[in-house]
Motif scaffolding. Structure first.
Motif, short mmCIF file in Angstrom:
data_model
loop_
_atom_site.label_atom_id
_atom_site.label_comp_id
_atom_site.label_asym_id
_atom_site.label_seq_id
_atom_site.Cartn_x
_atom_site.Cartn_y
_atom_site.Cartn_z
N PHE A 154 0.77 -1.18 -0.12
CA PHE A 154 -0.02 -0.09 0.13
C PHE A 154 0.92 1.34 0.05
CE2 PHE A 154 -2.96 3.23 2.14
CZ PHE A 154 -4.05 3.09 1.27
N LEU A 155 2.01 1.21 0.97
CA LEU A 155 3.01 2.43 0.69
C LEU A 155 3.60 2.41 -0.67
CD1 LEU A 155 4.72 1.71 4.26
CD2 LEU A 155 3.24 3.87 3.57
N GLY A 198 -6.92 -4.14 0.84
CA GLY A 198 -5.50 -4.48 0.22
C GLY A 198 -5.89 -5.02 -1.30
N MET A 199 -7.32 -4.95 -1.63
CA MET A 199 -7.77 -5.50 -2.94
C MET A 199 -7.22 -4.58 -4.09
SD MET A 199 -9.01 -8.24 -2.66
CE MET A 199 -10.07 -9.32 -1.48
N PRO A 200 -6.51 -4.80 -5.06
CA PRO A 200 -5.65 -3.86 -5.86
C PRO A 200 -6.36 -3.01 -6.70
CG PRO A 200 -4.96 -6.14 -6.06
CD PRO A 200 -5.96 -6.35 -5.37
N ALA A 201 -7.54 -3.41 -7.11
CA ALA A 201 -8.71 -2.46 -8.01
C ALA A 201 -8.98 -1.34 -6.98
CB ALA A 201 -9.64 -3.21 -8.53
N ILE A 202 -9.38 -1.79 -5.91
CA ILE A 202 -9.90 -0.65 -5.04
C ILE A 202 -8.69 0.29 -4.42
CG2 ILE A 202 -10.61 -0.22 -2.67
CD1 ILE A 202 -12.25 -2.93 -3.18
N VAL A 203 -7.53 -0.22 -4.16
CA VAL A 203 -6.17 0.51 -3.95
C VAL A 203 -5.97 1.47 -5.14
CG1 VAL A 203 -3.97 0.65 -3.36
CG2 VAL A 203 -5.49 -1.10 -2.16
N PHE A 206 -8.36 4.34 -5.36
CA PHE A 206 -8.41 5.28 -4.17
C PHE A 206 -6.96 6.18 -4.31
CE2 PHE A 206 -5.95 6.17 -0.25
CZ PHE A 206 -7.08 6.95 0.44
N VAL A 207 -6.03 5.44 -4.89
CA VAL A 207 -4.75 6.39 -5.23
C VAL A 207 -4.94 7.29 -6.23
CG1 VAL A 207 -2.30 6.24 -5.83
CG2 VAL A 207 -3.16 4.57 -3.89
#
Length: 448
Positions: A154-155, A198-203, A206-207
């Motif tokens: 995530f970082l 930590g679901m990649p599509a959601i991260v 968001f980013v």
């Protein structure tokens, strides 16, 4: 979706660089980024990639009908799609969704013995009869367990570099408090991670957007997809009972003791009727089961009660998404993470421990006078891990560490909304350092 940097990237490179590597099976829950990571690896490392998805391209299930000799399999693939080419030494064959074709696992022995092509498989743990796959390919495959993104990933997604993460770790190793600026920034990012998960599509969403817009809808869709998968893949088990257990997880986490009780899942429910449901959800990558130890002593395995457990969501973002509308607002806008009786912090810590390779254990004596959220171990000792939402008293932690009471315990760890410290008995760390705990326990310098 932008391809996010993941820990599996370096795992795949190491696998390829090993001259004696076996066919690889990447296991994990759905929507955690398995397929995208393997595709990127294939594009960057091979001149030629053959990708077959046994769920979306059911016609390929028949490629093993004439046996498992590699030449025959390739001939059958070419019959279905004559445009595919197979260049020895330069081709990756990627079998996706192998739970849709158990015969694929049997072929791995042939691919290894043939040696001309690299093979990577992936599959959602939902629906993988893994015992069947084990027996079909024992000794001729490697396994890699993949999870949703941990806090370090995530970082990375937020733009932080390896040097900054190493600096975080050095603070931990030297037991050196963070500056107010560091503390405030990392604490805020941790709160974001707890809501987003930590679901990649959601991260990625968001980013890119810089806000929570649309993320709750995406999370709730994943929860619905998981429920649909339970009804599709639960096999011989009672699908209704698995759904009952899955839907009740937030209810039990909201209680003071958080213990999961089958008798309260449905009216008249009995343990024996629900045998296998917790294991199925755990194997499917949807939950983390945490078992109560018989005694706070080593070894961890074999020293627990299989009928006394807590159940956590495998991804804290999905736990947050399962809560009611009022709780959503409290968390997303007021950042009130002490709501829900500390369950969010506990769920997050449990998830991060699992992502570091730990199994989950807790302890509570029969009188309820001594309890501890988690136990891990270093090479020598048992290490109690306390999770404090409100940073209250640490009576149980102090009691466990008292000299002579529990011979396997010499120190402990407390995670709280506090800066780094050590009082001679236990280390206090902020939540944003949980992902580094295993490395710290391996490398820490015992106080002189």
């Amino acid at each position: 979706m932008e391809l996010l940097k993941r820990k599996i990237d370096s795992v795949l490179l190491q696998w390829k660089s090993n001259p004696s590597h076996l066919p690889l099976i990447v296991k994990g829950a759905r929507q955690i980024g398995k397929t995208e990571s393997i595709r990127r690896f294939g594009r960057e490392q091979y001149k030629n990639v053959i990708e077959i998805n046994f769920i979306l391209q059911k016609q390929y299930k028949s490629i093993f009908d004439n046996g498992f000799e590699v030449g025959t399999i390739l001939k059958n693939i070419s019959l279905i799609n004559p445009h595919l080419t197979f260049v020895p030494g330069e081709t990756l064959i990627f079998f996706d969704e192998i739970q849709g074709c158990i015969n694929c696992a049997t072929s791995l022995k042939s691919f290894k013995q043939d040696g001309r092509f690299d093979v990577v498989c992936s599959g959602s743990l939902m629906g993988i009869n893994y015992h069947e796959i084990e027996s079909n390919s024992v000794g001729f495959k490697e396994d890699y367990q993949m999870y949703s993104m941990d806090f370090e990933e995530f970082l990375w997604a937020k733009g932080y570099q390896e040097g900054q993460i190493e600096d975080m770790y050095q603070h931990m190793l030297q037991v050196s408090p963070f500056s107010e600026l560091e503390w405030n920034i990392y604490s805020e990012i941790m709160k974001e991670y707890m809501v987003i998960g930590g679901m990649p599509a959601i991260v990625d969403s968001f980013v890119k957007n810089g806000n929570y817009s649309g993320t709750l809808t995406m999370q709730r869709q994943i929860l619905l997809d998981y429920e649909e998968d339970i009804t599709k893949y639960a096999g011989g088990l009672d699908k209704g009972r698995i759904l009952n257990v899955y839907r009740k997880i937030p209810v039990f986490l909201g209680k003071e003791n958080k213990k999961f009780q089958i008798s309260k899942v449905a009216h008249g429910a009995r343990n024996r009727e629900y045998l296998g449901t917790i294991e199925w959800l755990d194997n499917a990558g949807m939950i983390n089961a945490c078992y109560c130890m018989e005694q706070p002593e080593l070894p961890l395995r074999g020293n627990y009660d299989p009928d006394n457990y807590k159940v956590y969501f495998r991804d804290t973002g999905l736990l947050v998404a399962s809560l009611d509308e009022e709780a959503q607002e409290d968390l997303r806008y007021h950042k009130n993470f002490n709501t829900y009786k500390g369950a969010l912090y506990e769920n997050m810590v449990g998830d991060m421990l699992v992502k570091q390779g730990y199994r989950l254990y807790f302890y509570k004596n029969q009188k309820g006078t001594l309890e501890m959220d988690f136990f891990v171990r270093d090479k020598d000792t048992l290490v109690p891990v306390e999770v404090k939402a409100n940073d209250g008293a640490t009576i149980s932690l102090n009691h466990l560490i008292e000299k002579g009471k529990f011979s396997d315990i010499s120190y402990g760890v407390k995670f709280a909304n506090r800066n780094i410290g050590f009082n001679g008995k236990f280390y206090t760390f902020p939540y944003f350092l949980v992902f580094l705990l295993k490395r710290f326990l391996r490398e820490r310098k015992p106080p002189s």
